[in-house]
Write a protein that holds these residues in place. Structure first.
Motif, PDB file in Angstrom:
ATOM      1  N   LYS A  35       0.829  -1.205   0.000  1.00 28.27           N
ATOM      2  CA  LYS A  35       0.000   0.000   0.000  1.00 28.27           C
ATOM      3  C   LYS A  35       0.862   1.252   0.000  1.00 28.27           C
ATOM      4  CE  LYS A  35      -3.862   2.150   2.435  1.00 28.27           C
ATOM      5  NZ  LYS A  35      -4.814   2.027   3.567  1.00 28.27           N
ATOM      6  N   GLU A  51       3.920   1.527  -1.209  1.00 35.80           N
ATOM      7  CA  GLU A  51       4.572   1.697  -2.507  1.00 35.80           C
ATOM      8  C   GLU A  51       3.608   2.291  -3.525  1.00 35.80           C
ATOM      9  OE1 GLU A  51       6.012  -2.138  -3.458  1.00 35.80           O
ATOM     10  OE2 GLU A  51       7.805  -1.984  -2.195  1.00 35.80           O
ATOM     11  N   SER A  52       2.327   1.823  -3.543  1.00 32.54           N
ATOM     12  CA  SER A  52       1.339   2.355  -4.467  1.00 32.54           C
ATOM     13  C   SER A  52       1.074   3.827  -4.193  1.00 32.54           C
ATOM     14  CB  SER A  52       0.041   1.551  -4.350  1.00 32.54           C
ATOM     15  OG  SER A  52      -0.967   2.094  -5.174  1.00 32.54           O
ATOM     16  N   THR A  53       0.909   4.145  -2.934  1.00 30.86           N
ATOM     17  CA  THR A  53       0.669   5.548  -2.557  1.00 30.86           C
ATOM     18  C   THR A  53       1.855   6.418  -2.929  1.00 30.86           C
ATOM     19  OG1 THR A  53      -0.729   4.791  -0.732  1.00 30.86           O
ATOM     20  CG2 THR A  53       0.051   7.069  -0.654  1.00 30.86           C
ATOM     21  N   GLN A  98       4.026   5.948  -5.378  1.00 31.98           N
ATOM     22  CA  GLN A  98       4.081   6.146  -6.824  1.00 31.98           C
ATOM     23  C   GLN A  98       3.101   7.227  -7.269  1.00 31.98           C
ATOM     24  OE1 GLN A  98       3.400   2.299  -8.524  1.00 31.98           O
ATOM     25  NE2 GLN A  98       5.464   1.513  -8.013  1.00 31.98           N
ATOM     26  N   ASP A  99       1.864   7.164  -6.756  1.00 36.29           N
ATOM     27  CA  ASP A  99       0.869   8.192  -7.101  1.00 36.29           C
ATOM     28  C   ASP A  99       1.340   9.579  -6.674  1.00 36.29           C
ATOM     29  OD1 ASP A  99      -0.665   6.147  -8.092  1.00 36.29           O
ATOM     30  OD2 ASP A  99      -1.940   5.992  -6.287  1.00 36.29           O
TER      31      ASP A  99
END
Length: 452
Positions: free
Chosen positions: A246, A248-250, A252-253
């Motif tokens: 979670k 890592e996804s946040t 990147q965004d």
């Protein structure tokens, strides 16, 4: 007329807690029937009984009176010879009353009691105890205290090993028991020991104590480490399985959004920078022209004479440089005897260092101290007598600590106008004289010519 007495045994002996008796003959030597009251006077009156206390006798008649001595077995009754008097008071002929005197020897008894508090101590490196020693006897006694354990596993320390105790009093001795060997982990160990108190006039008395020796590592340490290890493993698993993807996804965004905003901002800043560069170039050309004109003006005025240079230091009498010289610091402690009500009596003291004709004493700081709370007045003068100039006039009661600084306008003293202290003492704080202190700080400088 009156009474006559006969005490066959005048020197008696009694053991504390026991009784002994004596008889006394009382005779009416008067001519009328008389009533006699018998009582005891002296230190033994509280524990002595007379039977009967009141007798009626015909002229020439007599009676035997029994005296019972019963000292309690208590420290309140000291050992030794106690004098007493048996007073026979006549009602009909008071001047004919009489007193029979004797003494009784109270025997010595010893009673030493001890108590160890606490009886059981607990510790990793030592155990603390206090031995209470009560002297319940009737004579002073000296007690020597020792301690020992059967396994010789303890060392003992006393704040004092010998105590002298008065009757009815108590003494307290602190005892520290230290185990010779320690252990990091394991069950508590019970280390029993015996404390013995040996009175000088009685048999020794003993009491038991115990040191419960604990492991050096706290009992909660290992469970706490185990719990922390479990929590750390659980945190790692939670992070790897749930939080890390979670995050890592946040991230990147957030990075993409930040990059987009940065590009827009960079383009705006480039445009703004271009405008500012053009304006700066214009200002630079104008500044270059102004500099050329200023250079021409400076060249035209370079031939004119300028103002004289400022002096590098403050000059005093005789051409002395007041900023130079040698640093000095000294204390003047004037002493004056009390003169209550006489405010004109001053003790005068020359408080400065000895100066030659070219030297100046430059004072930049004065600290006044009145630690004893004296009352009076303190004068600091330049010179003495009628020609003296008073610089400070301070009431001693107005300060305990007071400081003055004169870096910009220092106080200057010479050989002809020395530093002078005058002290008037009205009421000394702690003795028969006033004793304030004065700390002077500054420099001794040398002039180019004589100044005094």
């Amino acid at each position: 007329m009156g009474a006559a007495t006969a005490l066959p045994v005048r020197d008696l002996h009694v053991e504390p807690g026991a009784t002994t008796t004596a008889t006394m003959l009382v005779r009416n030597t008067g001519q009328v029937v008389d009533q006699f009251t018998i009582d005891v006077v002296g230190a033994c009156a509280e524990w002595t009984k007379v039977e009967p206390k009141v007798v009626n006798l015909l002229p020439g008649a007599d009676v035997e009176v029994t005296i019972t001595f019963a000292p309690p077995k208590s420290p309140s009754v000291g050992a030794g010879v106690v004098p007493f008097g048996l007073r026979v008071l006549s009602r009909e002929d008071p001047p004919g009353s009489t007193v029979a005197e004797g003494s009784i020897d109270v025997a010595i008894f010893s009673d030493v009691q001890i108590e160890l508090v606490p009886r059981v101590s607990r510790g990793r490196r030592r155990g603390k105890h206090q031995l209470a020693i009560d002297n319940n006897g009737n004579v002073p006694t000296t007690v020597h205290v020792t301690a020992a354990d059967e396994e010789e596993a303890l060392d003992f320390a006393f704040d004092h090993e010998v105590a002298t105790i008065e009757p009815g009093a108590a003494a307290f001795i602190r005892i520290v028991a230290r185990p010779e060997k320690r252990f990091f982990k394991g069950a508590d160990k019970q280390l029993p020991f015996v404390v013995t108190a040996a009175p000088s006039n009685a048999e020794p008395v003993a009491t038991r104590g115990t040191l419960t020796q604990r492991q050096l590592l706290p009992s909660w340490l290992l469970p706490a480490i185990a719990i922390l290890a479990v929590l750390a493993i659980a945190a790692v698993i939670l992070y790897e399985t749930l939080l890390k993807p979670k995050i890592e996804s946040t991230a990147q965004d957030a990075a993409l959004s930040a990059a987009s905003k940065a590009n827009k901002s960079l383009a705006s800043k480039v445009s703004q920078a271009s405008s500012q560069a053009a304006a700066a170039n214009k200002n630079a050309n104008k500044a270059k022209a102004d500099a050329s004109r200023a250079t021409a003006k400076v060249s035209a005025s370079s031939t004119k004479p300028g103002p004289p240079a400022a002096p590098t230091g403050v000059t005093g009498p005789g051409g002395a440089n007041l900023a130079g010289g040698t640093a000095t610091s000294f204390v003047v402690a004037p002493t004056a005897t009390q003169t209550p009500g006489n405010a004109t009596t001053f003790t005068v003291i020359d408080g400065g260092p000895a100066l030659n004709s070219k030297q100046l004493l430059v004072i930049t700081a004065v600290v006044l101290q009145n630690p004893n709370g004296d009352q009076g007045r303190l004068l600091i003068s330049r010179g003495s007598g009628a020609a003296g100039e008073t610089l400070f006039n301070e009431g001693l009661v107005n300060y305990r600590d007071l400081d003055h600084h004169f870096e910009d306008s220092p106080l200057i003293f010479t050989r002809s106008k020395p530093l002078t202290i005058s002290l008037n003492c009205q009421a000394a704080g702690q003795s028969t004289s006033c004793r304030p202190n004065i700390l002077f700080s500054g420099r001794i400088v040398t002039a180019q010519r004589a100044v005094g």
